[in-house]
Design a protein around this motif. Structure first.
Motif, PDB file in Angstrom:
ATOM      1  N   ALA A  44     -12.924  34.759   7.756  1.00 29.77           N
ATOM      2  CA  ALA A  44     -13.767  34.549   6.584  1.00 29.77           C
ATOM      3  C   ALA A  44     -12.950  33.973   5.429  1.00 29.77           C
ATOM      4  O   ALA A  44     -13.441  33.130   4.660  1.00 29.77           O
ATOM      5  N   ARG A  45     -11.702  34.423   5.316  1.00 26.61           N
ATOM      6  CA  ARG A  45     -10.834  33.899   4.257  1.00 26.61           C
ATOM      7  C   ARG A  45     -10.298  32.513   4.604  1.00 26.61           C
ATOM      8  O   ARG A  45     -10.163  31.656   3.729  1.00 26.61           O
ATOM      9  N   ARG A  48     -13.005  30.114   3.758  1.00 28.97           N
ATOM     10  CA  ARG A  48     -13.094  29.968   2.302  1.00 28.97           C
ATOM     11  C   ARG A  48     -11.955  29.108   1.782  1.00 28.97           C
ATOM     12  O   ARG A  48     -12.147  28.224   0.927  1.00 28.97           O
ATOM     13  N   ASN A  49     -10.749  29.341   2.290  1.00 30.92           N
ATOM     14  CA  ASN A  49      -9.594  28.582   1.826  1.00 30.92           C
ATOM     15  C   ASN A  49      -9.699  27.104   2.197  1.00 30.92           C
ATOM     16  O   ASN A  49      -9.302  26.221   1.427  1.00 30.92           O
ATOM     17  N   LEU A  51     -12.507  25.468   2.487  1.00 32.46           N
ATOM     18  CA  LEU A  51     -13.475  24.922   1.535  1.00 32.46           C
ATOM     19  C   LEU A  51     -12.816  24.638   0.191  1.00 32.46           C
ATOM     20  O   LEU A  51     -13.093  23.606  -0.447  1.00 32.46           O
ATOM     21  N   GLN A  52     -11.960  25.548  -0.270  1.00 38.06           N
ATOM     22  CA  GLN A  52     -11.284  25.326  -1.552  1.00 38.06           C
ATOM     23  C   GLN A  52     -10.387  24.095  -1.500  1.00 38.06           C
ATOM     24  O   GLN A  52     -10.327  23.319  -2.468  1.00 38.06           O
ATOM     25  N   THR A  85      -4.852  36.582  -0.120  1.00 40.10           N
ATOM     26  CA  THR A  85      -5.890  35.556  -0.024  1.00 40.10           C
ATOM     27  C   THR A  85      -5.542  34.484   0.994  1.00 40.10           C
ATOM     28  O   THR A  85      -6.418  33.735   1.434  1.00 40.10           O
ATOM     29  N   GLU A  94     -14.119  29.871  -6.886  1.00 36.51           N
ATOM     30  CA  GLU A  94     -14.839  30.008  -5.622  1.00 36.51           C
ATOM     31  C   GLU A  94     -15.452  28.654  -5.249  1.00 36.51           C
ATOM     32  O   GLU A  94     -15.966  27.934  -6.110  1.00 36.51           O
ATOM     33  N   PRO A  95     -15.395  28.281  -3.989  1.00 37.64           N
ATOM     34  CA  PRO A  95     -15.943  26.975  -3.603  1.00 37.64           C
ATOM     35  C   PRO A  95     -17.447  26.916  -3.802  1.00 37.64           C
ATOM     36  O   PRO A  95     -18.163  27.907  -3.605  1.00 37.64           O
ATOM     37  N   THR A  96     -17.921  25.760  -4.206  1.00 35.98           N
ATOM     38  CA  THR A  96     -19.364  25.565  -4.387  1.00 35.98           C
ATOM     39  C   THR A  96     -19.992  24.882  -3.189  1.00 35.98           C
ATOM     40  O   THR A  96     -21.211  24.939  -3.009  1.00 35.98           O
ATOM     41  N   LEU A  99     -20.488  26.375   3.730  1.00 34.55           N
ATOM     42  CA  LEU A  99     -20.013  26.231   5.096  1.00 34.55           C
ATOM     43  C   LEU A  99     -21.049  25.516   5.944  1.00 34.55           C
ATOM     44  O   LEU A  99     -22.254  25.687   5.752  1.00 34.55           O
TER      45      LEU A  99
END
Length: 310
Positions: A44-45, A48-49, A51-52, A85, A94-96, A99
């Motif tokens: 999950a991280r 997210r990373n 995406l960032q 993280t 946080e990414p906008t 996914l």
């Protein structure tokens, strides 16, 4: 020149994120998708990373979450290296961007079937890639190459005395990939430990007037502290971006076509890349195993491309 289609499979990690930025800043490459896998931190991280990193690049590319654990083993992570993280060292929002709703393995299969000659670039444990090859054996004949960061020969291990983390975390997956028949380029610790994040190299990113450069400097400040303490060197090895650099400038590297087998049975040497560097067996070569890189030229390339980003 037609850009080379690639798919990045990754577990960011600061060095993974830098690799993503390098790829997205390079017009020679057509990044079709990014898939996240459990590795440096939970999946999950890592998703997210990823995406960032994509959002920081200012580019648009789908990011999908893949496997949350190795094929046969309990998940193992490396927060002691990358922070809780996975991207400690720089504060990012946080990414906008959302996914991709598909599973990462499905994205690999669909992308490989849609693009003859797709290059897969795995930067973490090989769970997603091996699962895709097992689920859809036909894609092995459609892939152009797999360019992965993992393993070692002379440098041996960074997570155990015998093994590098990416291979050790899911050795069964690695064994499937190395026996797949797909042409392989392997960027091992022997190569990455020659591309250290020396202070003047990090400061070059910090001085950039864009946003991406100082973020990269912050990531590398955090990332190198573990290896500086461990190895007593003036910097840490910047592992994953070397895969992208090889795609862009293979002339910066030297290596050999050799046989590489993966140890899956021994508790003592689990995940060891048994690399026949000296040709002492009659096993046929299955990988281009890189041994050296022109570090200054690599950092020049990396700085020039990161400088192109917003």
């Amino acid at each position: 020149m037609t850009p080379r289609p690639i798919l990045i499979d990754t577990d960011p990690g600061q060095d993974d994120a830098v690799a993503i930025l390098l790829a997205l800043a390079s017009p020679e490459l057509d990044v079709r998708a990014i898939t996240a896998v459990s590795g440096n931190v939970p999946v999950a991280r890592t998703a997210r990373n990823a995406l960032q990193a994509v959002e920081l690049s200012g580019r648009a590319v789908p990011v999908a979450m893949g496997c949350d654990r190795p094929m046969r083993r309990a998940p193992a992570h490396a927060a002691h290296v990358h922070g809780d993280t996975g991207l400690d060292g720089a504060d990012l929002p946080e990414p906008t961007i959302p996914l991709d709703p598909r599973h990462g393995v499905d994205v690999i299969v669909e992308t490989a079937r849609a693009a003859d000659g797709l290059t897969l670039v795995p930067l973490g444990p090989l769970t997603n890639v091996a699962t895709a090859l097992r689920r859809a054996p036909d894609i092995a004949g459609r892939l152009g190459r797999i360019v992965l960061m993992g393993g070692a020969y002379f440098e041996v291990g960074n997570i155990t005395p015998a093994a590098e983390f990416n291979i050790w975390a899911d050795p069964e997956a690695a064994a499937i990939v190395f026996r797949s028949g797909v042409p392989l380029t392997v960027v091992p610790l022997d190569c990455t430990h020659k591309a250290l994040t020396l202070r003047h190299r990090i400061e070059r990113f910090r001085a950039m007037p864009n946003r991406a450069g100082p973020v990269v400097a912050g990531w590398l400040d955090f990332f190198e502290r573990f290896d500086r303490d461990k190895y007593g060197t003036d910097g840490g090895p910047l592992h994953d971006p070397l895969t992208i650099a090889w795609l862009l400038r293979p002339d910066l590297f030297t290596g050999r076509e050799i046989n590489v087998e993966i140890e899956t049975e021994s508790d003592l040497t689990r995940g060891m890349t048994v690399a026949d560097w000296w040709g002492v067996t009659d096993r046929p070569p299955n990988a281009l195993f890189l041994g050296d890189v022109d570090a200054d030229a690599f950092y020049d390339l990396l700085a020039e491309r990161i400088g192109r980003l917003p």
